[in-house]
Design a protein around this motif. Sequence first.
Motif, short mmCIF file in Angstrom:
data_model
loop_
_atom_site.label_atom_id
_atom_site.label_comp_id
_atom_site.label_asym_id
_atom_site.label_seq_id
_atom_site.Cartn_x
_atom_site.Cartn_y
_atom_site.Cartn_z
N LEU A 96 0.82 -1.39 -0.06
CA LEU A 96 -0.18 0.10 0.00
C LEU A 96 0.69 1.16 -0.05
O LEU A 96 0.50 2.33 -0.59
CB LEU A 96 -0.83 -0.03 1.11
N LEU A 119 -5.61 7.55 0.17
CA LEU A 119 -5.95 6.89 -1.08
C LEU A 119 -7.30 7.18 -1.60
O LEU A 119 -7.71 6.94 -2.85
CB LEU A 119 -5.72 5.46 -0.97
N SER A 140 -10.52 1.29 -1.17
CA SER A 140 -9.98 2.01 0.28
C SER A 140 -11.25 2.60 1.03
O SER A 140 -11.17 2.57 2.16
CB SER A 140 -9.33 3.30 -0.21
N ARG A 184 -9.74 3.99 -5.14
CA ARG A 184 -10.78 4.62 -4.20
C ARG A 184 -11.59 3.88 -3.41
O ARG A 184 -12.04 3.91 -2.45
CB ARG A 184 -11.18 5.73 -5.00
N LEU A 228 -5.40 -3.90 -1.13
CA LEU A 228 -6.64 -3.31 -0.60
C LEU A 228 -7.56 -4.46 -0.54
O LEU A 228 -8.38 -4.92 0.44
CB LEU A 228 -7.11 -2.13 -1.18
N CYS A 256 -5.31 4.32 3.71
CA CYS A 256 -6.54 4.40 3.11
C CYS A 256 -7.20 5.45 2.92
O CYS A 256 -7.77 6.09 1.88
CB CYS A 256 -7.51 3.29 3.75
#
Length: 367
Positions: A299, A340, A352, A349, A311, A337
């Motif tokens: 990540l 992101l 996350s 997106r 993720l 996250c």
Amino acid sequence: MAAQLPEHFKCPISLEIMSDPVILSSGHTFDRSSIQRWLDAGHRTCPITKLPLPDHDPLIPNHALRSLISNYAPISPLHHPPPPHPQTLISTLTSPSSSVHSKIESLRQLARLSKRDSSFRRRLTESGVVPAVLFCIDSGDDSLREKALSLLLNLSLDDDNKVGLVAEGVVGRVVAVLMAGASDCRAVAATMLTSLAVVEVNKATIGAYPHAIEALVSLVRDGKGREKKEAATALYAICSFPDNRRRAVECGAVPVLLRSADSGLERSVEVVGVLAKCKEGREKMERFHGCVNILTRVLRNGSSRGVQYALAALNSLCCNSEGNVLEAMEAGVLEICLGLLEDDNEKVRRNSSCLIQVLRGNHRMSS
């Protein structure tokens, strides 16, 4: 003329010489027009075995038999003899008097001609090239094997050929090369499985083939750079079929892939993301010390695609284990996250956002 030809040249339904022989899933061959009429009439059993057939049973071209019939009766108006130049090259591959060098040169020319020309690939398969190429793979000469695999890879570019190649025995030869071939051969063999696995039915066939997944896992573990990448890519393609995820886990894929991902092979992260969808995969990941930390490092430092699958894996792990949630929170996954959520990649997106909800929800419940 029909009476003078071998019996297996005749369609079991029409008793006429076959012009377009195709194979049913039962393993028996019929002329396409005859078996199509049988199916169109509502029959859902094999005319010979009387056993039920699956819905939408594919009719797989029997190129080898078509070639035998064509070569046996070249004057018949039903058959179109293969073009002289490709047939000459094919004959070189099977002739006992041909040297290894001449076979390699024939394979090289056929691969060059077939690379960009789909009509030439079709003519080649109809000329019976596949059994000749498999004969070269069986020779045990790695230079010959590599050229033969490259030609098969070109032939597999057409979806119509993918099922037919599997029916003609390509998977067994490819797996044998994966297990005992030279480095370059193993890389091409893994790529070949990726190409064949584009067709859904082939994923099941390849996954169920003895040692196929095991050989790919071993290649990720022990291979060199290109071999590792191609083997991981093949595993990703094959494991999109759910039953193969369990098989991969049973072959020890999880620790091999996590160590490989930790060493920088992001393609392994993609396979981990897929294996995390099954219970067996998640259980193995939970037992692997440092799994969450490895995925967290992806990540922080990975490419957009690597982050997407890391993720996905963390989502699966944290949805099913409060311990994983605590470990992820300690590793700073929530903060990553949140950053992101502005990523250019829509899947990053979305993944996350899902993981944030899982982490916050479980963290509140455990507090």
